[in-house]
Design a protein around this motif. Structure first.
Motif, PDB file in Angstrom:
ATOM      1  N   SER A 123      43.648  34.615  43.744  1.00 14.84           N
ATOM      2  CA  SER A 123      43.605  33.963  42.435  1.00 14.84           C
ATOM      3  C   SER A 123      42.775  34.747  41.416  1.00 14.84           C
ATOM      4  O   SER A 123      42.894  34.531  40.218  1.00 14.84           O
ATOM      5  CB  SER A 123      43.071  32.539  42.567  1.00 14.84           C
ATOM      6  N   LYS A 124      41.959  35.677  41.871  1.00 15.86           N
ATOM      7  CA  LYS A 124      41.127  36.491  40.974  1.00 15.86           C
ATOM      8  C   LYS A 124      41.861  37.732  40.456  1.00 15.86           C
ATOM      9  O   LYS A 124      41.406  38.385  39.531  1.00 15.86           O
ATOM     10  CB  LYS A 124      39.852  36.933  41.691  1.00 15.86           C
ATOM     11  N   ILE A 125      42.986  38.069  41.060  1.00 15.65           N
ATOM     12  CA  ILE A 125      43.732  39.266  40.675  1.00 15.65           C
ATOM     13  C   ILE A 125      44.561  38.964  39.433  1.00 15.65           C
ATOM     14  O   ILE A 125      45.255  37.952  39.365  1.00 15.65           O
ATOM     15  CB  ILE A 125      44.637  39.732  41.835  1.00 15.65           C
ATOM     16  N   LYS A 126      44.505  39.829  38.461  1.00 15.75           N
ATOM     17  CA  LYS A 126      45.228  39.618  37.199  1.00 15.75           C
ATOM     18  C   LYS A 126      46.629  40.234  37.209  1.00 15.75           C
ATOM     19  O   LYS A 126      47.496  39.787  36.494  1.00 15.75           O
ATOM     20  CB  LYS A 126      44.423  40.198  36.032  1.00 15.75           C
ATOM     21  N   PRO A 159      47.637  31.104  40.325  1.00 12.86           N
ATOM     22  CA  PRO A 159      48.140  31.378  38.970  1.00 12.86           C
ATOM     23  C   PRO A 159      49.584  31.875  39.001  1.00 12.86           C
ATOM     24  O   PRO A 159      50.111  32.251  40.048  1.00 12.86           O
ATOM     25  CB  PRO A 159      47.183  32.459  38.460  1.00 12.86           C
ATOM     26  N   GLU A 160      50.208  31.899  37.833  1.00 15.77           N
ATOM     27  CA  GLU A 160      51.624  32.267  37.715  1.00 15.77           C
ATOM     28  C   GLU A 160      51.920  33.698  38.138  1.00 15.77           C
ATOM     29  O   GLU A 160      53.065  34.013  38.486  1.00 15.77           O
ATOM     30  CB  GLU A 160      52.108  32.055  36.284  1.00 15.77           C
TER      31      GLU A 160
END
Length: 120
Positions: A46-49, A76-77
């Motif tokens: 979840s921390k990876i963009k 996240p999406e």
């Protein structure tokens, strides 16, 4: 053992990580099994963009319940989870081929359109 200053002592036999009846120091054992979000795959993902594709083998007996844990995490999406039906932890044989084909399609969809020098 760690609390009493004996963290460097070996514990044996002990089931540690994926090794049954092995030896590990009390400090190592505690550092792996204590609650730490840095050891939690859904937390880390979840921390990876950037776009992320996570593969889960439906028959994985090593990391049990990963699909459910990922679903509960509210990722996240940019994160997609792909379950490979019938695959175990190692995605052997035809499962590896399915994984590669899916990964290649994912990468193609996510990378910017490259322009060839001939196109100007």
């Amino acid at each position: 053992m760690v609390a009493s200053g004996r963290g460097k002592e070996m514990m044996k036999p002990v089931d540690f990580i994926y090794c049954p009846k092995t030896a590990a120091t009390a400090e190592a054992f505690l550092s792996y099994y204590e609650t730490d979000p840095r050891l939690d795959t859904p937390y880390l993902i979840s921390k990876i963009k950037k776009p992320v594709l996570v593969f889960v083998g439906s028959e994985d007996e090593v990391v049990k319940g990963l699909k459910e844990k990922l679903e509960e995490a509210g990722l996240p999406e940019n994160v997609q989870v792909q379950v490979i039906e019938g695959a175990d932890h190692f995605f052997r044989d035809l499962y590896a081929e399915e994984l590669v084909e899916t990964a290649v399609e994912f990468i193609k969809q996510k990378q910017p359109q490259a322009r060839h020098p001939q196109e100007g």
